[in-house]
Design a protein around this motif. Structure first.
Motif, PDB file in Angstrom:
ATOM      1  N   VAL A 117      54.989  31.755  74.330  1.00 32.08           N
ATOM      2  CA  VAL A 117      55.502  31.173  73.626  1.00 32.08           C
ATOM      3  C   VAL A 117      57.225  32.743  73.067  1.00 32.08           C
ATOM      4  O   VAL A 117      58.120  32.126  73.318  1.00 32.08           O
ATOM      5  N   GLU A 118      56.224  34.095  72.638  1.00 30.28           N
ATOM      6  CA  GLU A 118      57.249  35.082  73.131  1.00 30.28           C
ATOM      7  C   GLU A 118      58.669  35.037  73.587  1.00 30.28           C
ATOM      8  O   GLU A 118      59.606  35.135  73.341  1.00 30.28           O
ATOM      9  N   ALA A 119      58.308  35.112  75.015  1.00 30.23           N
ATOM     10  CA  ALA A 119      59.409  34.886  75.986  1.00 30.23           C
ATOM     11  C   ALA A 119      60.636  33.318  76.203  1.00 30.23           C
ATOM     12  O   ALA A 119      61.134  34.325  76.549  1.00 30.23           O
ATOM     13  N   THR A 120      59.721  32.293  75.460  1.00 30.08           N
ATOM     14  CA  THR A 120      60.584  31.455  75.249  1.00 30.08           C
ATOM     15  C   THR A 120      61.284  31.542  74.333  1.00 30.08           C
ATOM     16  O   THR A 120      60.572  30.888  73.234  1.00 30.08           O
ATOM     17  N   SER A 121      63.112  31.221  74.359  1.00 29.45           N
ATOM     18  CA  SER A 121      63.309  31.051  73.210  1.00 29.45           C
ATOM     19  C   SER A 121      64.253  29.922  72.856  1.00 29.45           C
ATOM     20  O   SER A 121      63.891  29.098  74.068  1.00 29.45           O
ATOM     21  N   GLY A 161      53.052  25.664  84.377  1.00 24.39           N
ATOM     22  CA  GLY A 161      53.663  24.694  83.438  1.00 24.39           C
ATOM     23  C   GLY A 161      53.629  24.052  83.139  1.00 24.39           C
ATOM     24  O   GLY A 161      53.947  23.228  82.480  1.00 24.39           O
ATOM     25  N   THR A 162      52.796  23.201  83.777  1.00 24.99           N
ATOM     26  CA  THR A 162      52.458  21.569  83.713  1.00 24.99           C
ATOM     27  C   THR A 162      50.956  21.469  84.072  1.00 24.99           C
ATOM     28  O   THR A 162      49.638  20.900  83.851  1.00 24.99           O
ATOM     29  N   GLY A 163      50.226  22.778  83.493  1.00 23.35           N
ATOM     30  CA  GLY A 163      48.605  22.763  83.769  1.00 23.35           C
ATOM     31  C   GLY A 163      47.939  22.910  82.132  1.00 23.35           C
ATOM     32  O   GLY A 163      48.646  22.750  81.164  1.00 23.35           O
ATOM     33  N   CYS A 164      46.623  22.937  81.628  1.00 24.61           N
ATOM     34  CA  CYS A 164      45.877  23.278  80.864  1.00 24.61           C
ATOM     35  C   CYS A 164      46.607  24.477  79.940  1.00 24.61           C
ATOM     36  O   CYS A 164      46.649  25.000  79.998  1.00 24.61           O
ATOM     37  N   PRO A 165      47.277  23.788  77.998  1.00 24.57           N
ATOM     38  CA  PRO A 165      48.314  24.242  77.365  1.00 24.57           C
ATOM     39  C   PRO A 165      47.236  26.028  77.145  1.00 24.57           C
ATOM     40  O   PRO A 165      47.222  26.586  76.759  1.00 24.57           O
ATOM     41  N   ILE A 166      46.067  25.354  76.583  1.00 24.31           N
ATOM     42  CA  ILE A 166      44.669  26.412  76.771  1.00 24.31           C
ATOM     43  C   ILE A 166      44.903  27.501  77.003  1.00 24.31           C
ATOM     44  O   ILE A 166      44.799  28.443  76.756  1.00 24.31           O
ATOM     45  N   ALA A 167      44.603  27.454  78.320  1.00 22.62           N
ATOM     46  CA  ALA A 167      45.021  28.284  79.372  1.00 22.62           C
ATOM     47  C   ALA A 167      45.777  29.056  79.238  1.00 22.62           C
ATOM     48  O   ALA A 167      45.563  30.342  78.825  1.00 22.62           O
ATOM     49  N   ALA A 168      46.895  27.968  79.565  1.00 21.12           N
ATOM     50  CA  ALA A 168      47.915  28.834  79.108  1.00 21.12           C
ATOM     51  C   ALA A 168      48.161  30.009  78.241  1.00 21.12           C
ATOM     52  O   ALA A 168      48.854  30.890  77.774  1.00 21.12           O
ATOM     53  N   LEU A 169      48.077  29.497  76.954  1.00 23.32           N
ATOM     54  CA  LEU A 169      48.449  29.475  75.813  1.00 23.32           C
ATOM     55  C   LEU A 169      47.614  29.997  74.279  1.00 23.32           C
ATOM     56  O   LEU A 169      47.903  30.709  73.965  1.00 23.32           O
ATOM     57  N   GLY A 170      46.658  29.875  75.248  1.00 24.83           N
ATOM     58  CA  GLY A 170      44.859  30.346  74.131  1.00 24.83           C
ATOM     59  C   GLY A 170      44.926  31.602  73.177  1.00 24.83           C
ATOM     60  O   GLY A 170      45.350  31.859  72.022  1.00 24.83           O
ATOM     61  N   ALA A 171      45.224  33.039  74.214  1.00 21.18           N
ATOM     62  CA  ALA A 171      45.219  34.142  73.770  1.00 21.18           C
ATOM     63  C   ALA A 171      46.453  34.375  73.552  1.00 21.18           C
ATOM     64  O   ALA A 171      46.499  35.175  72.336  1.00 21.18           O
ATOM     65  N   GLU A 172      47.550  34.297  73.731  1.00 20.74           N
ATOM     66  CA  GLU A 172      48.861  34.063  72.715  1.00 20.74           C
ATOM     67  C   GLU A 172      48.883  33.574  71.069  1.00 20.74           C
ATOM     68  O   GLU A 172      49.315  33.760  69.645  1.00 20.74           O
ATOM     69  N   LEU A 173      48.469  32.275  71.736  1.00 21.17           N
ATOM     70  CA  LEU A 173      47.774  31.212  69.664  1.00 21.17           C
ATOM     71  C   LEU A 173      46.963  32.097  68.976  1.00 21.17           C
ATOM     72  O   LEU A 173      47.299  31.979  67.651  1.00 21.17           O
ATOM     73  N   GLY A 174      46.322  32.392  69.911  1.00 15.61           N
ATOM     74  CA  GLY A 174      45.067  33.574  68.729  1.00 15.61           C
ATOM     75  C   GLY A 174      45.314  34.375  68.038  1.00 15.61           C
ATOM     76  O   GLY A 174      44.576  34.725  67.295  1.00 15.61           O
ATOM     77  N   ARG A 175      46.619  34.894  68.514  1.00 16.25           N
ATOM     78  CA  ARG A 175      47.118  35.773  67.408  1.00 16.25           C
ATOM     79  C   ARG A 175      47.944  35.405  66.744  1.00 16.25           C
ATOM     80  O   ARG A 175      48.481  36.755  66.173  1.00 16.25           O
ATOM     81  N   GLY A 176      48.598  34.254  66.662  1.00 14.43           N
ATOM     82  CA  GLY A 176      49.471  34.021  65.301  1.00 14.43           C
ATOM     83  C   GLY A 176      48.413  33.190  64.213  1.00 14.43           C
ATOM     84  O   GLY A 176      47.360  33.108  64.380  1.00 14.43           O
ATOM     85  N   ASP A 177      49.459  32.824  63.304  1.00 15.13           N
ATOM     86  CA  ASP A 177      48.793  32.552  62.410  1.00 15.13           C
ATOM     87  C   ASP A 177      49.420  30.653  61.737  1.00 15.13           C
ATOM     88  O   ASP A 177      49.051  30.779  60.712  1.00 15.13           O
ATOM     89  N   ALA A 211      51.368  26.131  65.141  1.00 18.48           N
ATOM     90  CA  ALA A 211      51.114  26.410  65.918  1.00 18.48           C
ATOM     91  C   ALA A 211      49.078  25.682  66.855  1.00 18.48           C
ATOM     92  O   ALA A 211      48.652  26.339  67.566  1.00 18.48           O
ATOM     93  N   LYS A 212      48.983  27.817  65.687  1.00 20.36           N
ATOM     94  CA  LYS A 212      47.824  28.181  66.138  1.00 20.36           C
ATOM     95  C   LYS A 212      46.145  26.634  65.694  1.00 20.36           C
ATOM     96  O   LYS A 212      45.470  27.056  65.861  1.00 20.36           O
ATOM     97  N   LYS A 213      46.677  26.591  64.606  1.00 21.42           N
ATOM     98  CA  LYS A 213      46.009  25.018  63.830  1.00 21.42           C
ATOM     99  C   LYS A 213      46.240  24.093  64.876  1.00 21.42           C
ATOM    100  O   LYS A 213      44.660  23.537  65.058  1.00 21.42           O
ATOM    101  N   GLU A 214      47.204  23.811  65.378  1.00 19.22           N
ATOM    102  CA  GLU A 214      46.919  22.986  66.868  1.00 19.22           C
ATOM    103  C   GLU A 214      46.131  23.677  67.726  1.00 19.22           C
ATOM    104  O   GLU A 214      45.655  22.593  68.188  1.00 19.22           O
ATOM    105  N   ALA A 215      46.137  24.105  68.071  1.00 20.59           N
ATOM    106  CA  ALA A 215      45.380  25.003  69.336  1.00 20.59           C
ATOM    107  C   ALA A 215      43.891  24.994  68.556  1.00 20.59           C
ATOM    108  O   ALA A 215      43.233  23.898  69.688  1.00 20.59           O
ATOM    109  N   ALA A 216      43.621  25.334  67.816  1.00 23.07           N
ATOM    110  CA  ALA A 216      42.546  25.182  67.628  1.00 23.07           C
ATOM    111  C   ALA A 216      41.474  24.103  66.520  1.00 23.07           C
ATOM    112  O   ALA A 216      40.716  23.100  68.057  1.00 23.07           O
ATOM    113  N   ALA A 217      42.329  22.943  66.655  1.00 21.44           N
ATOM    114  CA  ALA A 217      41.605  21.435  66.461  1.00 21.44           C
ATOM    115  C   ALA A 217      41.896  21.264  68.123  1.00 21.44           C
ATOM    116  O   ALA A 217      41.241  20.188  68.029  1.00 21.44           O
ATOM    117  N   SER A 218      42.397  21.125  68.958  1.00 29.67           N
ATOM    118  CA  SER A 218      42.774  21.284  70.121  1.00 29.67           C
ATOM    119  C   SER A 218      41.558  21.271  70.993  1.00 29.67           C
ATOM    120  O   SER A 218      40.914  20.334  71.940  1.00 29.67           O
TER     121      SER A 218
END
Length: 186
Positions: A29-33, A104-120, A123-130
């Motif tokens: 997320v952070e590296a993508t503008s 880039g086409t795989g599981c978004p939880i595996a790709a982004l879970g740790a990064e989104l988990g640091r947010g608030d 997107a973090k709420k969507e990840a938790a629901a997912s």
């Protein structure tokens, strides 16, 4: 300047979401503008705000889009074993070299879970629901704990496999995950 039809607006939004879903899984997320996403979508940066209020809203929507694509085939009725067959295909695809190499086409939880988990944010709420949604799809019946166990096993396996550059050890990790998954369903 003529107004854009609703159909064209939907088409543009889909292009943005497709690009964002791929790029945030590939780069984080952070590296993508927003500019990166709009360029990948073949659109100008200024058009972004016709579709999203901010980057967090884009990330939330792109994450949801990625989850829908990833697990959509499992989201079928239980009738006549359709979900079980879809689940078997999902797991086989998940625990594959192709998935390891296709962040880039795989599981978004595996790709982004740790990064989104640091947010608030959203997107973090969507990840938790997912996480809840995918765990429910992996569970047999209403056993939430079983679904979380299976999801943790899958995400952990793909995460470890992505840490290894050598194909041999990577395959051993994938095989170990597949064996453990089979044991969990016995």
């Amino acid at each position: 300047m003529p107004r854009v039809s609703e159909a064209e607006k939907k088409k543009s939004r889909k292009r943005i979401l497709d690009a964002a879903a791929r790029l945030i899984r590939e780069n984080g997320v952070e590296a993508t503008s927003v500019a990166d996403v709009m360029t990948a979508a073949g659109m100008t940066h200024g058009g972004f705000y016709r579709h999203f209020a901010n980057k967090d809203e884009l990330v939330r929507a792109a994450f949801l889009e990625a989850v829908d694509r990833s697990v959509g085939a499992m989201d079928v009725p239980e009738a006549e074993g359709a979900r079980e067959e879809a689940r078997k295909r999902y797991v086989a695809t998940y625990l594959s070299q192709e998935h390891v190499e296709s962040r880039g086409t795989g599981c978004p939880i595996a790709a982004l879970g740790a990064e989104l988990g640091r947010g608030d944010g959203a997107a973090k709420k969507e990840a938790a629901a997912s996480v809840d949604r995918v765990a429910a799809l992996l569970a047999d019946g209403d056993d939430k704990q079983e679904g979380y166990e299976k999801l943790a096993l899958l995400v952990g396996t793909i995460t470890l496999a992505r840490l290894v550059d050598d194909a041999g050890p990577r395959q051993l990790i994938l095989d170990a995950g597949a064996t453990a998954f089979k044991r969990s369903t016995s």
